[in-house]
Motif scaffolding. Sequence first.
Motif, PDB file in Angstrom:
ATOM      1  N   GLU A  27       0.842  -1.204   0.000  1.00 52.57           N
ATOM      2  CA  GLU A  27       0.000   0.000   0.000  1.00 52.57           C
ATOM      3  C   GLU A  27       0.879   1.257   0.000  1.00 52.57           C
ATOM      4  O   GLU A  27       0.526   2.269  -0.608  1.00 52.57           O
ATOM      5  N   PHE A  28       2.017   1.200   0.648  1.00 49.25           N
ATOM      6  CA  PHE A  28       2.974   2.311   0.572  1.00 49.25           C
ATOM      7  C   PHE A  28       3.524   2.421  -0.851  1.00 49.25           C
ATOM      8  O   PHE A  28       3.633   3.499  -1.408  1.00 49.25           O
ATOM      9  N   LEU A  29       3.861   1.295  -1.407  1.00 55.97           N
ATOM     10  CA  LEU A  29       4.464   1.258  -2.751  1.00 55.97           C
ATOM     11  C   LEU A  29       3.498   1.793  -3.815  1.00 55.97           C
ATOM     12  O   LEU A  29       3.918   2.431  -4.773  1.00 55.97           O
ATOM     13  N   THR A  30       2.219   1.540  -3.620  1.00 56.15           N
ATOM     14  CA  THR A  30       1.236   1.957  -4.633  1.00 56.15           C
ATOM     15  C   THR A  30       0.494   3.226  -4.242  1.00 56.15           C
ATOM     16  O   THR A  30      -0.534   3.559  -4.807  1.00 56.15           O
ATOM     17  N   HIS A  31       0.985   3.967  -3.264  1.00 54.39           N
ATOM     18  CA  HIS A  31       0.369   5.200  -2.726  1.00 54.39           C
ATOM     19  C   HIS A  31      -1.112   5.035  -2.444  1.00 54.39           C
ATOM     20  O   HIS A  31      -1.925   5.730  -3.026  1.00 54.39           O
ATOM     21  N   ASP A  32      -1.440   4.121  -1.584  1.00 56.88           N
ATOM     22  CA  ASP A  32      -2.818   4.047  -1.121  1.00 56.88           C
ATOM     23  C   ASP A  32      -2.975   5.138  -0.049  1.00 56.88           C
ATOM     24  O   ASP A  32      -2.446   5.017   1.051  1.00 56.88           O
ATOM     25  N   ASN A  33      -3.706   6.209  -0.376  1.00 58.79           N
ATOM     26  CA  ASN A  33      -3.769   7.366   0.524  1.00 58.79           C
ATOM     27  C   ASN A  33      -4.281   7.051   1.917  1.00 58.79           C
ATOM     28  O   ASN A  33      -3.879   7.670   2.887  1.00 58.79           O
ATOM     29  N   GLU A  34      -5.185   6.080   1.995  1.00 55.38           N
ATOM     30  CA  GLU A  34      -5.729   5.745   3.306  1.00 55.38           C
ATOM     31  C   GLU A  34      -4.646   5.211   4.237  1.00 55.38           C
ATOM     32  O   GLU A  34      -4.698   5.381   5.442  1.00 55.38           O
ATOM     33  N   ILE A  35      -3.669   4.561   3.657  1.00 58.66           N
ATOM     34  CA  ILE A  35      -2.602   3.952   4.447  1.00 58.66           C
ATOM     35  C   ILE A  35      -1.411   4.897   4.591  1.00 58.66           C
ATOM     36  O   ILE A  35      -0.764   4.961   5.630  1.00 58.66           O
ATOM     37  N   THR A  36      -1.128   5.640   3.537  1.00 61.28           N
ATOM     38  CA  THR A  36       0.081   6.474   3.581  1.00 61.28           C
ATOM     39  C   THR A  36      -0.196   7.854   4.139  1.00 61.28           C
ATOM     40  O   THR A  36       0.718   8.626   4.372  1.00 61.28           O
ATOM     41  N   GLY A  37      -1.453   8.194   4.338  1.00 64.11           N
ATOM     42  CA  GLY A  37      -1.788   9.512   4.861  1.00 64.11           C
ATOM     43  C   GLY A  37      -1.549  10.610   3.830  1.00 64.11           C
ATOM     44  O   GLY A  37      -1.376  11.767   4.187  1.00 64.11           O
ATOM     45  N   GLY A  38      -1.496  10.240   2.564  1.00 62.82           N
ATOM     46  CA  GLY A  38      -1.389  11.244   1.501  1.00 62.82           C
ATOM     47  C   GLY A  38       0.028  11.485   1.000  1.00 62.82           C
ATOM     48  O   GLY A  38       0.236  12.008  -0.081  1.00 62.82           O
ATOM     49  N   GLU A  39       1.022  11.126   1.796  1.00 62.79           N
ATOM     50  CA  GLU A  39       2.415  11.330   1.373  1.00 62.79           C
ATOM     51  C   GLU A  39       2.817  10.330   0.287  1.00 62.79           C
ATOM     52  O   GLU A  39       2.308   9.218   0.243  1.00 62.79           O
ATOM     53  N   ASP A  40       3.759  10.742  -0.543  1.00 59.72           N
ATOM     54  CA  ASP A  40       4.278   9.855  -1.582  1.00 59.72           C
ATOM     55  C   ASP A  40       5.580   9.208  -1.085  1.00 59.72           C
ATOM     56  O   ASP A  40       6.568   9.898  -0.841  1.00 59.72           O
ATOM     57  N   TYR A  41       5.530   7.917  -0.906  1.00 59.95           N
ATOM     58  CA  TYR A  41       6.712   7.201  -0.408  1.00 59.95           C
ATOM     59  C   TYR A  41       7.403   6.397  -1.507  1.00 59.95           C
ATOM     60  O   TYR A  41       8.187   5.505  -1.222  1.00 59.95           O
ATOM     61  N   SER A  42       7.102   6.722  -2.748  1.00 57.66           N
ATOM     62  CA  SER A  42       7.626   5.882  -3.834  1.00 57.66           C
ATOM     63  C   SER A  42       9.153   5.876  -3.905  1.00 57.66           C
ATOM     64  O   SER A  42       9.745   4.936  -4.420  1.00 57.66           O
ATOM     65  N   ASP A  43       9.787   6.930  -3.360  1.00 57.37           N
ATOM     66  CA  ASP A  43      11.259   6.947  -3.425  1.00 57.37           C
ATOM     67  C   ASP A  43      11.887   5.842  -2.576  1.00 57.37           C
ATOM     68  O   ASP A  43      13.065   5.528  -2.744  1.00 57.37           O
ATOM     69  N   LEU A  44      11.116   5.264  -1.661  1.00 55.03           N
ATOM     70  CA  LEU A  44      11.657   4.144  -0.879  1.00 55.03           C
ATOM     71  C   LEU A  44      11.699   2.862  -1.704  1.00 55.03           C
ATOM     72  O   LEU A  44      12.342   1.894  -1.333  1.00 55.03           O
TER      73      LEU A  44
END
Length: 415
Positions: A56-73
């Motif tokens: 969910e972090f990898l695919t930017h699921d906003n509900e899980i990531t809180g809106g931030e983009d973590y794709s650089d990880l």
Amino acid sequence: MVSFDIVAEAGEARRGQLRINDRTLETPHLFPVINFYGGGNEGALFGGGVHRTVKEFLTHDNEITGGEDYSDLFRGVMTSISSLADYGIREKKLDWYLGNEIREWDCFSDYNGMIFADSGGYKILKQGGLEGQDFEKDIDQDKALDIQLALGPDIVVNLDHPIHPDDEFEERIEKMEQTAANAARFAERRDEVDGACYLTVHGYYEAMLERSFDLIEDELSEPIPEAFDGIALGSLVPRKDNVEILVEAVSDCKREMQQRGYEDLPLHVLGISGNAMPLLVAVGADTFDSASYLHQAINGKYCVNLFETVPIDEANFDSCECRVCNDDFHRARMRNEMEDLYQKDILGSVAAHNLAVQQRELRKFRQLIAEGDKERVAEYLEEAVKDQKGFRKFAYQLINERINPYFEEIDTTYA
Ligand SMILES: [Zn+2]
């Protein structure tokens, strides 16, 4: 199209750009291990507990990531064919998974990082193949590559037979011969790969690595750099807690590569991350892969830095500069202060933080190498290991020999 360009060096540490088709990765880099198919279905992002939250972090699921983009990880991720059968799936499901490449599923279609598909040699060797609820598949080089290619990867690696510290000499040679035969078969099929082909080599010290390279060269009908785009050093996982052995192995592998004229190929270290990374980068490793960020989280451990973890309820989020810890949403999750939280959501945020810590260290290191100032690289390493009694002395010696004769004038009692 695959290219690897060294853009800066400091001692034996190097910063590079790995280009595979239209994707570029800045090295040194860590590929976090991702289980894309956790036995689940597409609507649930293929399930898998904490694995699912990481996806969910990898695919930017906003509900899980809180809106931030973590794709650089997740600019590059590692997945293994052996993980396909992790959840005791039925054969029908396996075939369904393999019917689409990873990015052909709607849920993963936005993922734009590199996918490194491991052959899973270690696990397959241990279990004798892929085993699900109603199937058992023997895996040979051809079958492994078929499955790897079905995932739509950017990097594939030959099926290897990792050696174990307890193996007798004869057993090691036999495994190396099998790996070499697989490498030759893999090379025959390289035209089918629209990406990079990596070659596995095995050994903890120079004589073993020399043997591993010799056996592979004997089997191949063309020089290694014509058949392969990178080298992956394997068999180190059982030695992951002995940094001296890891450094020696990587360092000896680099020396072998130099002597044979393969030094322009990127060197990947299979299954290693964490505290060993800075020193392995210092002797020339370019990329790594590891699931440690995830395993630490699953065990309730929060990384303070590359070396230390604390139980999650003792974590001080104020002292971490990562985005996860600076987001009230994730703080509340990691403290278990929100309603209806699943364990996977709490631990998923911890996993993202743990990964952020490792990626941040490598980013810092890349910047220092780019500046090309050996003294600053040496200082960085010194700072990184200063509280690590176990290998501080060894680290100083390494810095002194390989990076910068920084401690030459200093009395060595500091160690
Ligand atoms: Zn953090």
